[in-house]
Design an enzyme around this catalytic site. Structure first.
Site, mmCIF file in Angstrom:
data_model
loop_
_atom_site.group_PDB
_atom_site.id
_atom_site.type_symbol
_atom_site.label_atom_id
_atom_site.label_comp_id
_atom_site.label_asym_id
_atom_site.label_seq_id
_atom_site.Cartn_x
_atom_site.Cartn_y
_atom_site.Cartn_z
ATOM 1 N N HIS A 5 -13.065 -32.318 6.917
ATOM 2 C CA HIS A 5 -12.147 -31.226 7.145
ATOM 3 C C HIS A 5 -11.789 -30.263 5.890
ATOM 4 O O HIS A 5 -12.134 -29.228 5.763
ATOM 5 C CB HIS A 5 -10.566 -31.658 7.653
ATOM 6 C CG HIS A 5 -10.754 -32.314 8.631
ATOM 7 N ND1 HIS A 5 -10.667 -31.978 9.944
ATOM 8 C CD2 HIS A 5 -10.328 -33.893 8.931
ATOM 9 C CE1 HIS A 5 -10.443 -32.933 10.804
ATOM 10 N NE2 HIS A 5 -10.260 -33.934 10.211
HETATM 11 C C1 BDR Z 1 -5.907 -32.596 8.161
HETATM 12 O O1 BDR Z 1 -4.919 -33.500 8.194
HETATM 13 C C2 BDR Z 1 -5.433 -34.606 7.338
HETATM 14 O O2 BDR Z 1 -5.299 -35.818 7.833
HETATM 15 C C3 BDR Z 1 -6.616 -34.341 6.570
HETATM 16 O O3 BDR Z 1 -6.780 -34.346 5.191
HETATM 17 C C4 BDR Z 1 -6.844 -32.715 6.869
HETATM 18 O O4 BDR Z 1 -6.219 -31.958 5.793
HETATM 19 C C5 BDR Z 1 -7.077 -32.628 9.339
HETATM 20 O O5 BDR Z 1 -6.210 -32.317 10.475
#
Ligand code: BDR
Ligand code: CA
Length: 313
Positions: free
Chosen positions: A243
């Site tokens: 992500h």
């Molecule tokens: C986001 O939530 C966190 O778990 C990850 O680091 C990312 O920023 C994804 O939904």
């Protein structure tokens, strides 16, 4: 062109860690003025520690790391140990940091930096809940017009949600903060799940990290090994979604991403859909566009960039 000055606001998190490593590996394009930790994936004491572990892994101990908000603006903290493990950085066995936290609060660092630097020259890169950024905007509203851009990971439209049926984690944890940011008038670029669920660490991509043979390459392979089990079970996907690195990759290669400049509003009232990012992708409302909401990524180009840059650390 001089490198772009940024502040990384983060809750590491394995994918945050890779985003930070990508930025630190790219000094020709990115000048990391500081890293501000926020509570999110795990509580603040751990995110502030993990940020320093990553700086030390990268050999960049001169980057100041500040601790910020330990909770959302108006709600209890929700964490994600079920994804990231107890430490937030489960997977590799990395030493505790020896570099100290910088003195002062992350919110003050954000405000002071924006007041000190030339207007329009500092980009904010939030990779977690938006509590620090919104608090800075509340406390010093005049900084909004000094921000060059906000490039953030958060939200979803076609992918809808990952922490609830309708909300993505970063926005869900602090929807009030997200609303403040979305209404700030700042130029905003959003990397939602619609993009990040296409940035999957397949076995071949993980092998390429490990094959670098460096401490960074091996650690990233071990982090994504750990992190992938959750998404494989949940979505049946081919590997871990990276992500947050989409944010720092965008600063280097914006051409890897495509999206639409549309209106994005945050649900802050309904418990059922709390934290939903209501993106007007089809432009069916009269609401003014306030963000560039990304929808697609050249995943092969993204992983080629990432692997090449990690090799430099
Ligand atoms: C986001 O939530 C966190 O778990 C990850 O680091 C990312 O920023 C994804 O939904
Ligand atoms: Ca994150």
């Amino acid at each position: 062109m001089p490198p772009r000055k940024i502040i990384i606001d983060t809750d590491p998190g394995q994918d945050d860690a890779v985003a930070i490593l990508l930025a630190l590996a790219s000094p020709d394009e990115i000048d990391v003025l500081g890293i501000t930790a926020v509570a999110g994936n795990v509580p603040l004491d751990l995110t502030a520690k993990n940020a320093r572990i990553i700086c030390e892994l990268a050999g960049k101990t001169d980057v100041p790391v500040f601790a910020g908000c330990d909770r959302p603006l108006g709600r209890d903290l929700v964490t994600a140990e079920h994804v990231h493990g107890k430490t937030g950085l489960d997977g590799p066995n990395l030493p505790d940091p020896t570099m100290p936290l910088s003195d002062g609060h992350a919110v003050d660092f954000i405000i002071d930096t924006l007041r000190r630097e030339e207007p329009g020259t500092v980009t904010l890169c939030p990779l977690g809940p938006l509590s620090n950024i919104a608090t800075a905007l509340q406390r010093a509203p005049e900084i909004a017009e000094r921000v060059q851009q906000i490039v953030l990971m958060g939200g979803a439209y076609f992918e809808v949600g990952n922490i609830t049926p309708t909300a993505e984690f970063n926005i869900y944890v602090d929807p009030d903060a997200a609303e403040i940011v979305m209404k700030s008038g700042i130029d905003i670029v959003i990397m939602p799940l619609d993009v990040t669920h296409k940035a999957l660490v397949t076995q071949a991509r993980n092998d390429a990290f490990r094959a670098l043979g460096t401490p960074v390459g091996v650690a990233v392979a071990e982090m994504t090994d750990f992190f992938e089990r959750f998404d494989k079970e949940k979505y049946g996907s081919a590997g871990a979604p990276l992500h947050d690195p989409c944010v720092t990759a965008y600063l280097i290669r914006p051409d890897l991403f495509t999206g639409r400049h549309v209106n994005v509003e945050i649900e802050t009232g309904s418990e059922l859909t709390m934290g939903m990012t209501v993106a007007d992708w089809w432009r069916v409302s009269d609401r003014p566009a306030n963000a560039t909401f990304m929808g697609d990524i050249d995943a092969d180009g993204f992983f080629a960039l990432l692997t090449d840059r990690l090799a430099r650390l």
